[in-house]
Scaffold this active site. Structure first.
Site, mmCIF file in Angstrom:
data_model
loop_
_atom_site.group_PDB
_atom_site.id
_atom_site.type_symbol
_atom_site.label_atom_id
_atom_site.label_comp_id
_atom_site.label_asym_id
_atom_site.label_seq_id
_atom_site.Cartn_x
_atom_site.Cartn_y
_atom_site.Cartn_z
ATOM 1 N N HIS A 1 -8.893 3.624 -2.127
ATOM 2 C CA HIS A 1 -7.463 3.373 -1.997
ATOM 3 C C HIS A 1 -6.967 2.578 -3.208
ATOM 4 O O HIS A 1 -6.979 1.354 -3.192
ATOM 5 C CB HIS A 1 -7.241 2.605 -0.689
ATOM 6 N N CYS B 1 0.810 -1.231 0.000
ATOM 7 C CA CYS B 1 0.000 0.000 0.000
ATOM 8 C C CYS B 1 0.840 1.277 0.000
ATOM 9 O O CYS B 1 0.330 2.346 -0.317
ATOM 10 C CB CYS B 1 -0.945 0.010 1.199
ATOM 11 N N CYS C 1 0.431 2.521 6.240
ATOM 12 C CA CYS C 1 0.730 1.154 6.668
ATOM 13 C C CYS C 1 0.777 0.270 5.435
ATOM 14 O O CYS C 1 0.228 0.618 4.385
ATOM 15 C CB CYS C 1 -0.318 0.647 7.658
#
Length: 402
Positions: free
Chosen positions: A358, A91, A388
């Site tokens: 996202h 991510c 994260c």
């Protein structure tokens, strides 16, 4: 050491990551190349001076496979001398791409580099690339592997966050994102995505649900409870964290990040190249770090990453004017705020991935740009952006306006 400056940044709107999403017809290469074209046109770039294009992409298979950065640069009609490379830090890939660009500039290896990312989640499903961590039983057993949604619930359980707290955070994210769009806060950096005929197909974040309330979220079923029980992930989590009685399942689609398509690009270079090109630097990158954390909990690394970034910059948390943390799940942000004593009014002030989605490989570049735009809007000098990452990692970058 040469300083690395941010000269410009752009992003696509986020399109719903499903076949009925507005960006589903747009290939990943087109998403990325349109952002590269926008940087060139906005800054009248002589692309032969760009020494690398670094793009994050978390599921680099199929039409996102190979080296999408190089192919996107060619498709965007950049000079053939411009190389490209795809990276995967899960991510955090989009932010790490910018950090890699800054490292090349600071180390004297390049004068002008583009970092960013791309992810078409409607066309390339999350997890399509496989990987030993989830698919090799020996590796999974040794590392106490669990699915990330279970990790989010485990994090909430560890910190004692309730369903109501996580839902309240999610509602506020929706409100802030809707307000930011209504006030035009993203206008400077959003580039409308066009189809192959040059017609616009999306000019706004498609995923936002401004009508979200606590009552609407109350009706949503916890997404990971059944998986935790039937697949045995809860038992694995409790083996790793035996002091917990059980895993409280409180996350669902409304307080977790949305699946979307999108791309981002950030122009980074030396002061000298900016002067040569007539560009005004907007910010300098003060520090950039990535850390590893315990992989079963997986999502608690941002606080440690932020602390290390602050230490390397010779700063403390009180020196940061604005914070931007990817809203992977509500509990991630709540834990971060608690660990670093960050007030809610100074973090994710324009909403985040819970409201807007996202797009895995692109998000880091997107939220770095969101942070910089808001720092300029509020006339704030310093900001920290953090994400994260799967397998227990986190990346953080501190920027300071010039």
């Amino acid at each position: 050491m040469t300083e690395a400056y941010i000269y410009d940044h752009v992003r696509t709107p986020r399109g719903k990551g499903k076949p009925d999403g507005a960006l589903h017809e747009i290939t990943p290469v087109q998403l990325a190349s349109q952002m590269l074209q926008a940087l060139r046109e906005r800054n009248q770039l002589d692309t032969s001076l760009v020494e690398d294009v670094i793009l994050g992409c978390v599921v680099p298979v199929g039409e996102q496979g190979g080296n999408i950065a190089r192919i996107a640069a060619l498709h965007a009609d950049y000079a053939q001398s411009v190389p490209g490379v795809q990276i995967n830090r899960y991510c955090g890939s989009g932010l790490e791409a910018v950090n890699f660009a800054a490292a090349k500039v600071r180390g004297g290896m390049a004068d002008l580099v583009i970092g960013g990312g791309v992810e078409s989640m409607s066309r390339i499903p999350m997890g399509a690339d496989g990987g030993a961590w989830a698919t090799d039983p020996q590796v999974a057993f040794k590392t106490y592997f669990i699915m990330q949604g279970i990790s989010a619930d485990l994090l909430a359980t560890q910190y004692g966050f309730t369903r109501e707290q996580c839902d309240a955070y999610a509602v506020e994210s929706q409100k802030r994102a809707a307000r930011a769009w209504a006030e035009g806060r993203f206008a400077r950096s959003i580039v409308a995505v066009k189809d192959i005929l040059g017609l616009p197909v999306l000019d706004h974040d498609e995923f936002i649900r401004p009508g979200t309330t606590l009552d609407t979220l109350l009706g949503l079923k916890a997404s990971f409870a059944e998986m935790g029980a039937k697949a045995g992930f809860d038992s694995i989590a409790l083996q790793r964290y035996p002091h917990l009685e059980r895993v409280e399942h409180i996350h669902h689609a409304g307080n977790s990040s949305g699946i979307v398509d999108g791309a981002s690009a950030v122009l980074v270079g030396t002061r000298e190249i900016g002067e040569r090109l007539g560009l005004k630097p907007r910010a300098v990158i003060r520090s950039a770090v990535t850390i590893g954390s315990e992989p079963t909990m997986m999502l608690d690394g941002p606080a440690a990453a932020a602390r290390l970034a602050l230490k390397k910059a010779g700063m403390t948390a009180s020196d940061i004017g604005l914070w931007e943390l990817n809203e992977a799940f509500s509990s991630v942000v709540l834990a971060f705020m608690q660990e670093l004593d960050v007030p809610h009014e100074r973090i994710n002030v324009n909403g985040g991935a819970i409201a807007m989605g996202h797009p895995l490989g692109a998000t880091g570049g997107m939220i770095l740009g969101t942070l910089l735009d808001e720092m300029e809007r509020q006339d704030i000098a310093t900001g920290l952006v953090c994400l994260c990452e799967a397998a227990g990692m986190a990346s953080a970058t501190i920027i300071e306006r010039v």
